[in-house]
Structures are given as C-alpha cells and as structure tokens.
Write a protein that holds these residues in place. Structure first.
Motif, short mmCIF file in Angstrom:
data_model
loop_
_atom_site.label_atom_id
_atom_site.label_comp_id
_atom_site.label_asym_id
_atom_site.label_seq_id
_atom_site.Cartn_x
_atom_site.Cartn_y
_atom_site.Cartn_z
N UNK A 39 0.85 -1.19 0.00
CA UNK A 39 0.00 0.00 0.00
C UNK A 39 0.88 1.24 0.00
N UNK A 40 0.62 2.13 -0.96
CA UNK A 40 1.34 3.41 -1.02
C UNK A 40 0.34 4.50 -0.63
N UNK A 41 0.60 5.16 0.49
CA UNK A 41 -0.31 6.22 0.96
C UNK A 41 -0.33 7.36 -0.05
N UNK A 42 -1.54 7.87 -0.31
CA UNK A 42 -1.69 8.98 -1.25
C UNK A 42 -2.62 10.03 -0.68
N UNK A 43 -2.54 11.22 -1.25
CA UNK A 43 -3.49 12.29 -0.96
C UNK A 43 -4.16 12.63 -2.28
N UNK A 44 -5.46 12.40 -2.37
CA UNK A 44 -6.20 12.72 -3.60
C UNK A 44 -6.44 14.22 -3.64
N UNK A 45 -5.96 14.86 -4.71
CA UNK A 45 -6.06 16.32 -4.81
C UNK A 45 -7.44 16.76 -5.26
N UNK A 46 -7.87 17.90 -4.74
CA UNK A 46 -9.17 18.46 -5.13
C UNK A 46 -9.05 19.08 -6.52
#
Length: 302
Positions: free
Chosen positions: A142-149
């Motif tokens: 699992x690669x942590x991500x931040x989904x951009x707005x």
C-alpha cells in the motif's frame, strides 16, 4: 472514483520514478483516460528545477480502467520513495529470493488500484506469482496517497518560457553525466552552449579554472512551437552563433539521472532564461512518453 490497472511495464515505471525521485521526495501523479502525468513543481527544489511528464497509458499499463466526476481524471500526491519501494519489490521478485516468503517466485500479474485502508487513501499493489514448487503467492503493498481536489489541480501550470533559440540532440546522457560529475567539484555553475552548425559545449569558468567540453556535428532538429510563424522558421540563423545559458551544476546532474530511462534527449536553449530538456521514452517517432525538465537560468551579474 475508481481506478484499476495491470502494471505491464514495471521496469520503465520504476526507472521514471528513479529519475523523478532525485528531484524531490514527493510528486504529483495525474491519471487521465489516455496518459499518466508525473509532475515535480516544488519551488524548494535545488535550483528551481521542475519536471512535467506525459506517459502513454498503454506503455505502462494494461486493462486500464478509470472513473471519476472530474472528466475521468484522478490526481494524487505521494511519496516517490514509497512508490519506488512497491515497484522495486515487483522488479526484484522475478527469479529472486523474496525475504518475505523465504522463496523465489516468478511474477504472474501486478494489479494497482485505488483503495481506502482505515480512512487512508492508498494505491494498492497486488502482486501474484508462482514459486518454483508451483505454489501460488500473493503479496500486497500500500502506497499512501493524498487525492487532490479539482480546484487545486486546476492551479497546476507548466512554467512559461520564451521561444527557444536552438534545439540540439544531446549525446549519451550517461557519458555527459561522467563529465559533469568531474566538473561539479570545480564549479557550482555550468554554461550550456549550442550553435546551428551542430556544436555543443559544456563549460565552467572560475577564477582558478576554465574547462570547455565540446561535441561536434550534433543533430539540430527543426522544431516549431504552436503559434510560431512560418517566416520565422524559414530564417537562416548564423551557424556559428553560440546560444548560451548558465545553470546550476547540481540541477543539471539531477536531470542527467534520467539516463536510466532515456533513449533520445533534445535540449532547448532559451538564452539567459532557461534550459528545457525533453527526455523521450522510446523512439521519438513512437515514444511511450516524454519527461520535460525545466532548469531556470542563473543570471551572471558580471
């Protein structure tokens, strides 16, 4: 929002990330229906170097499916090192001893998908393989991500650059890297010069040392930007005139680390403004993608 694909060309994906990771610890990846864009635009980068890349989906993935309310586009912020770790585990698993399972196995399939684990968005890599004994194995990363707005994605824009004074096909990046590594200990600033007769120069000039490295008969491709007039393209420039830009040696070396993925690289000199470098993945005529490096000029006060 849904995303799922088979990773067909793990080696190329890993090498692209290897080039990007030299610039900054985190990057932006924008997935669209046809392309994957990898962006490094952090002003904190050494020398202000940026990368804006466009890679064709079918040169990396198969069975690609994407769905979102933003024109079927998904943009994420993630750690380059974490993504490289997931890709490295795939590229080293085939035929190698895997420490997690204690046995070697051949990779059969790699699936990447958008998922959520404990309210944390992740890119989930699912690796299935077969051991020499014929036993099936499955490993997940699992690669942590931040989904951009979408509003933040809309603010992303490539650097504005003037029309280049010259385009030149660069020699082997690996050979150039060997030369620039030697120059790094002597100067922080590198002059990149090119002329229309195929001359390319890399130079340093300090109070104590002056070194010029020169290549002759480099290919000068005729390229026109959209909006440029045909008349200006037909003008015959002075073949002897050298167009020059001063850049950070460290920034240039970071670009040269893309030798791991490069087949053809075209440099564009915007005199006293910036150096633009197009690193093609595969042949230019049928490239699987291109990494575009922007290195701003260092203005010499003297």
């Amino acid at each position: 929002m849904r995303f799922r694909a088979g990773v067909e060309n793990v080696t190329t994906f890993f090498r692209i990330m290897q080039s990007v990771e030299k610039l900054q610890k985190k990057c932006i990846i924008k997935f669209t229906e046809d392309n994957m864009h990898i962006i490094c635009n952090n002003d904190a980068n050494e020398g202000g170097i940026q990368v804006w890349s466009q890679i064709k989906i079918d040169s990396i993935f198969n069975n690609y499916r994407i769905q979102s309310n933003s024109n079927n586009e998904i943009t994420v912020n993630l750690s380059c090192e974490a993504l490289m770790g997931a890709l490295r585990s795939v590229s080293t698993s085939s035929g190698a001893s895997n420490s997690a399972s204690g046995s070697s196995y051949e990779t059969d399939e790699v699936i990447v998908k958008l998922a959520k684990k404990n309210d944390q968005a992740v890119l989930n890599f699912e690796i299935t393989g077969t051991t020499r004994a014929g036993r099936k194995v499955k490993i997940e990363h699992d690669v942590k991500i931040e989904v951009m707005k979408p509003a933040d994605v809309a603010k992303l824009s490539e650097p504005m650059c003037p029309e280049p004074d010259i385009h030149v096909l660069l020699p082997s990046l690996q050979k150039m890297r060997t030369i620039v590594e030697r120059l790094r200990s002597m100067s922080d600033i590198l002059a990149v010069r090119a002329s229309h007769n195929g001359c390319l120069q890399l130079s340093i000039n300090t109070e104590s040392v002056k070194v010029d490295t020169e290549w002759k008969n480099c290919n000068i491709p005729q390229m026109m930007r959209e909006g440029a007039s045909q008349d200006s393209a037909n003008e015959s420039p002075d073949p002897e005139q050298l167009f020059s830009v001063l850049v950070s040696v460290k920034s240039f070396l970071k670009f040269l680390s893309s030798h791991v993925v490069s087949t053809t690289t075209i440099a564009c000199v915007c005199q006293n403004h910036c150096l633009i470098l197009y690193v093609y993945i595969g042949d230019v005529a049928d490239a699987g993608g291109v990494l575009t490096f922007y290195i701003p000029a260092i203005i010499d006060d003297e």
